[in-house]
Design an enzyme around this catalytic site. Sequence first.
Site, PDB file in Angstrom:
ATOM      1  N   SER A 144       1.056  -1.382  -0.070  1.00  0.00           N
ATOM      2  CA  SER A 144       0.100  -0.027  -0.300  1.00  0.00           C
ATOM      3  C   SER A 144       1.001   1.183  -0.271  1.00  0.00           C
ATOM      4  O   SER A 144       1.517   1.504  -0.823  1.00  0.00           O
ATOM      5  CB  SER A 144      -1.033   0.226   1.269  1.00  0.00           C
ATOM      6  N   HIS A 162      -7.429  -6.019   0.153  1.00  0.00           N
ATOM      7  CA  HIS A 162      -6.625  -4.814   0.654  1.00  0.00           C
ATOM      8  C   HIS A 162      -5.685  -5.483   2.517  1.00  0.00           C
ATOM      9  O   HIS A 162      -5.267  -4.933   2.828  1.00  0.00           O
ATOM     10  CB  HIS A 162      -7.113  -3.516   0.423  1.00  0.00           C
TER      11      HIS A 162
HETATM   12  C1  GCU Z   1      -6.003   4.861   1.992  1.00  0.00           C
HETATM   13  C2  GCU Z   1      -4.657   5.408   0.649  1.00  0.00           C
HETATM   14  C3  GCU Z   1      -3.626   4.858  -0.537  1.00  0.00           C
HETATM   15  C4  GCU Z   1      -3.256   3.566   0.029  1.00  0.00           C
HETATM   16  C5  GCU Z   1      -3.813   3.023   1.893  1.00  0.00           C
HETATM   17  C6  GCU Z   1      -2.288   2.321   2.476  1.00  0.00           C
HETATM   18  O1  GCU Z   1      -6.447   3.966   1.020  1.00  0.00           O
HETATM   19  O2  GCU Z   1      -6.047   6.068  -0.212  1.00  0.00           O
HETATM   20  O3  GCU Z   1      -3.316   5.160  -0.759  1.00  0.00           O
HETATM   21  O4  GCU Z   1      -2.268   3.115  -0.397  1.00  0.00           O
HETATM   22  O5  GCU Z   1      -4.147   3.997   2.315  1.00  0.00           O
HETATM   23  O6  GCU Z   1      -1.887   2.325   2.692  1.00  0.00           O
HETATM   24  O7  GCU Z   1      -2.689   1.013   3.427  1.00  0.00           O
END
Ligand code: GCU
Length: 423
Positions: free
Chosen positions: A262, A403
């Site tokens: 992420s 995710h």
């Molecule tokens: C949020 C953000 C993302 C990122 C994510 C994370 O959702 O919008 O861009 O990748 O956090 O780091 O879990």
Amino acid sequence: MPNLHHLLLPVLSLMLITKTPAREGSNEDESQVPAYTLPNPLHPAGSSPVTTQTDWDSHGRPATLALFQKNLYGLTPPGPWKLKLETLSTKTDALKGKATRHLIQIRLADLPAWPGLQMLLYTPNAVTTPVPTFLCLSFGGNHAASTEPDLPLSDRWQRPAKEKHIVNNRATEASRGTESSRFPFELLIDRGYALATAYCGDLEPDHADGWKDGIRGALAPRVNPTDWTCIGAWAWGLSRMLDALETLPFIDSQHTAVVGHSRLGKAALWAGAQDTRFALVISNNSGEGGAALKYRHFGETPAIITKAFPHWFVPTYATYGPNPQSCPVDQHQLLSLVAPRLLYVASATEDLWADPKGEFLAALNAEPVFALYGKTGLTTPTQPAPDTPIGNHIGYHLRTGKHDITAYDWTQYLNFANKHWNP
Ligand code: GCU
């Protein structure tokens, strides 16, 4: 005769099940993606075309790097850096006796005021030759990544998170192990790999003013803190961890994979794009500002990300919010900076926010640069079915689920590394 509620309730609940409305300004409907034309990775804006490896090395790669510095991540100060390394502890019977646990403090010799970062490194006891390493940052600190109760608790700033037992922006005893599902240390150790990690907040706390308490603040005014970014600071730290690994005789630092999930996947990509010592670069669900194409209007957008996380990017990036296609560079070009080294991109089926298809297409469209070096990439132009890893020099999989970075993801990274490093 049923009343109105009886008629409406099933309809309303069906609507809720079938369609969660996309967040404002984003699109999660494939049929609504407008047409777009990606920049040619072999002809980066402001540079002449590239047709050979020599062209890429002499002007294609520098021009592409400069586009990412200027438009997204800022200029990472080049160094040289003189590190001051201190082994805080070594435990030879960690993880049921399978591993040695090293805790190493990394500081800058000429910047004693900066407290530095604490690198947690597990190495396999069963292997007597130098071992390859997976290197990554954590969201919560070493005590959160590991379940070993004798690790020091990080005393640095933490993002608020009730489920991680963060109180007043600080970790508590109950925060231990809260990120451990993402760090299957034993899985790596059993397969003969080392795993090194450190807390991203040691480099820069993840909030708009975090730079003041991180390496950007510590290096000011020698380096202007607005010349670079939080993602730049995290990426810089990954390179310093590699510097530290290079000093350890039991580590085969020529075989180091940088990996990130992420936001930390965005940092891993930026680290891997800049620092060619990373032999394998892995993006796990890194999404917008990471592996996902921004020209493709799906999931998170530049407008949304720069509003929520202004510190991650240079202010220029926010100016592309109204029209992402006006940004002169897209993320397939970031991936192309990994060539001719190894690249792996991973998505998850339920992670629409990160645009799985946009991540796949970025990997696919990075291929022309790998081809300059005779390296074949994904080997197919079609996004594979879930849980079907593909690729030769560029790997890709779409994991079933949300995710996250899971043991399934790590297993694919280990298989990919084994295929290339230990055939
Ligand atoms: C949020 C953000 C993302 C990122 C994510 C994370 O959702 O919008 O861009 O990748 O956090 O780091 O879990």
